[in-house]
Motif scaffolding. Structure first.
Motif, PDB file in Angstrom:
ATOM      1  N   GLN A 169       0.836  -1.190   0.000  1.00 11.59           N
ATOM      2  CA  GLN A 169       0.000   0.000   0.000  1.00 11.59           C
ATOM      3  C   GLN A 169       0.878   1.250   0.000  1.00 11.59           C
ATOM      4  N   GLN A 170       0.496   2.248  -0.803  1.00 13.01           N
ATOM      5  CA  GLN A 170       1.179   3.537  -0.783  1.00 13.01           C
ATOM      6  C   GLN A 170       0.958   4.163   0.587  1.00 13.01           C
ATOM      7  N   TRP A 171       2.026   4.536   1.258  1.00 10.58           N
ATOM      8  CA  TRP A 171       1.948   4.931   2.667  1.00 10.58           C
ATOM      9  C   TRP A 171       1.128   6.189   2.918  1.00 10.58           C
ATOM     10  N   ASP A 172       1.155   7.167   2.015  1.00 14.32           N
ATOM     11  CA  ASP A 172       0.478   8.433   2.296  1.00 14.32           C
ATOM     12  C   ASP A 172      -0.948   8.487   1.741  1.00 14.32           C
ATOM     13  N   SER A 173      -1.189   7.950   0.566  1.00 11.56           N
ATOM     14  CA  SER A 173      -2.523   8.004  -0.042  1.00 11.56           C
ATOM     15  C   SER A 173      -3.396   6.812   0.360  1.00 11.56           C
ATOM     16  N   ARG A 174      -2.775   5.759   0.896  1.00 12.86           N
ATOM     17  CA  ARG A 174      -3.453   4.512   1.276  1.00 12.86           C
ATOM     18  C   ARG A 174      -3.917   3.696   0.074  1.00 12.86           C
ATOM     19  N   GLU A 175      -3.453   4.040  -1.110  1.00 13.60           N
ATOM     20  CA  GLU A 175      -3.795   3.308  -2.336  1.00 13.60           C
ATOM     21  C   GLU A 175      -3.194   1.902  -2.288  1.00 13.60           C
ATOM     22  N   VAL A 176      -4.027   0.884  -2.533  1.00 12.33           N
ATOM     23  CA  VAL A 176      -3.537  -0.487  -2.579  1.00 12.33           C
ATOM     24  C   VAL A 176      -2.864  -0.694  -3.933  1.00 12.33           C
ATOM     25  N   LEU A 177      -1.616  -1.123  -3.912  1.00 14.45           N
ATOM     26  CA  LEU A 177      -0.818  -1.220  -5.131  1.00 14.45           C
ATOM     27  C   LEU A 177      -0.741  -2.631  -5.695  1.00 14.45           C
ATOM     28  N   MET A 178      -0.526  -3.599  -4.845  1.00 16.15           N
ATOM     29  CA  MET A 178      -0.332  -4.962  -5.329  1.00 16.15           C
ATOM     30  C   MET A 178      -0.362  -5.936  -4.163  1.00 16.15           C
ATOM     31  N   LEU A 179      -0.324  -7.213  -4.504  1.00 16.73           N
ATOM     32  CA  LEU A 179      -0.189  -8.283  -3.527  1.00 16.73           C
ATOM     33  C   LEU A 179       0.950  -9.181  -3.992  1.00 16.73           C
ATOM     34  N   GLY A 180       1.816  -9.530  -3.085  1.00 14.54           N
ATOM     35  CA  GLY A 180       2.905 -10.449  -3.390  1.00 14.54           C
ATOM     36  C   GLY A 180       3.006 -11.475  -2.275  1.00 14.54           C
ATOM     37  N   TRP A 181       3.962 -12.372  -2.416  1.00 10.08           N
ATOM     38  CA  TRP A 181       4.145 -13.442  -1.432  1.00 10.08           C
ATOM     39  C   TRP A 181       5.528 -13.354  -0.823  1.00 10.08           C
ATOM     40  N   GLY A 184       7.437   4.989  -9.393  1.00 11.91           N
ATOM     41  CA  GLY A 184       7.030   4.426 -10.673  1.00 11.91           C
ATOM     42  C   GLY A 184       5.866   3.471 -10.517  1.00 11.91           C
ATOM     43  N   ALA A 185       5.681   2.637 -11.526  1.00  5.91           N
ATOM     44  CA  ALA A 185       4.559   1.698 -11.559  1.00  5.91           C
ATOM     45  C   ALA A 185       4.784   0.547 -10.582  1.00  5.91           C
ATOM     46  N   ALA A 186       3.706   0.113  -9.943  1.00  5.18           N
ATOM     47  CA  ALA A 186       3.788  -1.053  -9.052  1.00  5.18           C
ATOM     48  C   ALA A 186       3.546  -2.344  -9.813  1.00  5.18           C
ATOM     49  N   CYS A 187       2.737  -2.283 -10.873  1.00  4.83           N
ATOM     50  CA  CYS A 187       2.351  -3.485 -11.600  1.00  4.83           C
ATOM     51  C   CYS A 187       3.327  -3.776 -12.746  1.00  4.83           C
ATOM     52  N   HIS A 188       3.570  -5.035 -13.001  1.00  3.27           N
ATOM     53  CA  HIS A 188       4.464  -5.428 -14.103  1.00  3.27           C
ATOM     54  C   HIS A 188       3.901  -5.041 -15.467  1.00  3.27           C
ATOM     55  N   THR A 189       2.600  -4.686 -15.519  1.00  6.88           N
ATOM     56  CA  THR A 189       2.003  -4.252 -16.788  1.00  6.88           C
ATOM     57  C   THR A 189       2.276  -2.782 -17.071  1.00  6.88           C
ATOM     58  N   GLY A 190       2.871  -2.096 -16.089  1.00  4.41           N
ATOM     59  CA  GLY A 190       3.205  -0.684 -16.264  1.00  4.41           C
ATOM     60  C   GLY A 190       2.201   0.272 -15.653  1.00  4.41           C
ATOM     61  N   THR A 191       1.146  -0.254 -15.007  1.00  2.00           N
ATOM     62  CA  THR A 191       0.165   0.619 -14.366  1.00  2.00           C
ATOM     63  C   THR A 191       0.589   0.922 -12.936  1.00  2.00           C
ATOM     64  N   ARG A 192       0.060   2.007 -12.415  1.00  2.75           N
ATOM     65  CA  ARG A 192       0.393   2.452 -11.057  1.00  2.75           C
ATOM     66  C   ARG A 192       0.105   1.360 -10.027  1.00  2.75           C
ATOM     67  N   THR A 193      -1.049   0.692 -10.170  1.00  6.16           N
ATOM     68  CA  THR A 193      -1.449  -0.368  -9.249  1.00  6.16           C
ATOM     69  C   THR A 193      -1.888  -1.591 -10.054  1.00  6.16           C
ATOM     70  N   CYS A 194      -1.773  -2.732  -9.472  1.00  2.00           N
ATOM     71  CA  CYS A 194      -2.203  -3.966 -10.137  1.00  2.00           C
ATOM     72  C   CYS A 194      -3.720  -4.057 -10.229  1.00  2.00           C
ATOM     73  N   PHE A 195      -4.426  -3.118  -9.626  1.00  2.00           N
ATOM     74  CA  PHE A 195      -5.883  -3.149  -9.613  1.00  2.00           C
ATOM     75  C   PHE A 195      -6.500  -2.106 -10.542  1.00  2.00           C
ATOM     76  N   ASP A 196      -5.706  -1.434 -11.375  1.00  2.00           N
ATOM     77  CA  ASP A 196      -6.222  -0.461 -12.342  1.00  2.00           C
ATOM     78  C   ASP A 196      -6.935  -1.158 -13.488  1.00  2.00           C
ATOM     79  N   GLY A 197      -8.139  -0.694 -13.820  1.00  2.00           N
ATOM     80  CA  GLY A 197      -8.848  -1.169 -15.005  1.00  2.00           C
ATOM     81  C   GLY A 197      -9.295  -2.611 -14.962  1.00  2.00           C
TER      82      GLY A 197
END
Length: 121
Positions: free
Chosen positions: A25-37, A95-108
């Motif tokens: 999660q982005q620390w200041d905006s609280r935006e969820v970016l991705m999930l990993g293991w 930069g982007a959190a997602c390997h697709t180049g988007t800010r978050t893995c949950f975009d779109g």
């Protein structure tokens, strides 16, 4: 390993594969970016090195976000959920959190769920 870092890792309820879900999660905006293991070693590296390290289930190796892309995740905090079986890592995402180049893995990727308060999507 013993000491305060190991004590924190010992509180984690890793699954039968030795992994735990890590929500990023982005620390200041609280935006969820991705999930990993993470396994215990990935978590140790994350807690002690200041950059997020994951365990790749497909490649069976450690990987540190941004080492090849430059889109790094600088650790700002870490929390364990109430059951001990999920971790929240707060980061400053460069930069982007997602390997697709988007800010978050949950975009779109909206699943068009019904709003429980009665609104329509």
């Amino acid at each position: 390993m013993t000491g305060p870092v190991q004590d924190r890792i010992d509180r984690v309820a890793f699954d039968d594969r030795g992994l735990v879900a890590a929500i990023i999660q982005q620390w200041d905006s609280r935006e969820v970016l991705m999930l990993g293991w993470m396994d215990a070693e990935a978590l140790r590296r994350t807690l002690t090195e200041g950059r997020v390290t994951f365990w790749s289930r497909s490649r069976q190796e450690y990987w540190r976000k941004g080492d090849t892309s430059g889109h790094i995740q600088v650790v700002r905090g870490a929390s364990l959920d109430c059951d001990g079986d999920a971790i929240l890592i707060e980061v400053d995402q460069v930069g982007a959190a997602c390997h697709t180049g988007t800010r978050t893995c949950f975009d779109g990727r909206d699943l068009e769920a019904v709003d429980g308060l009665g609104s329509t999507p």
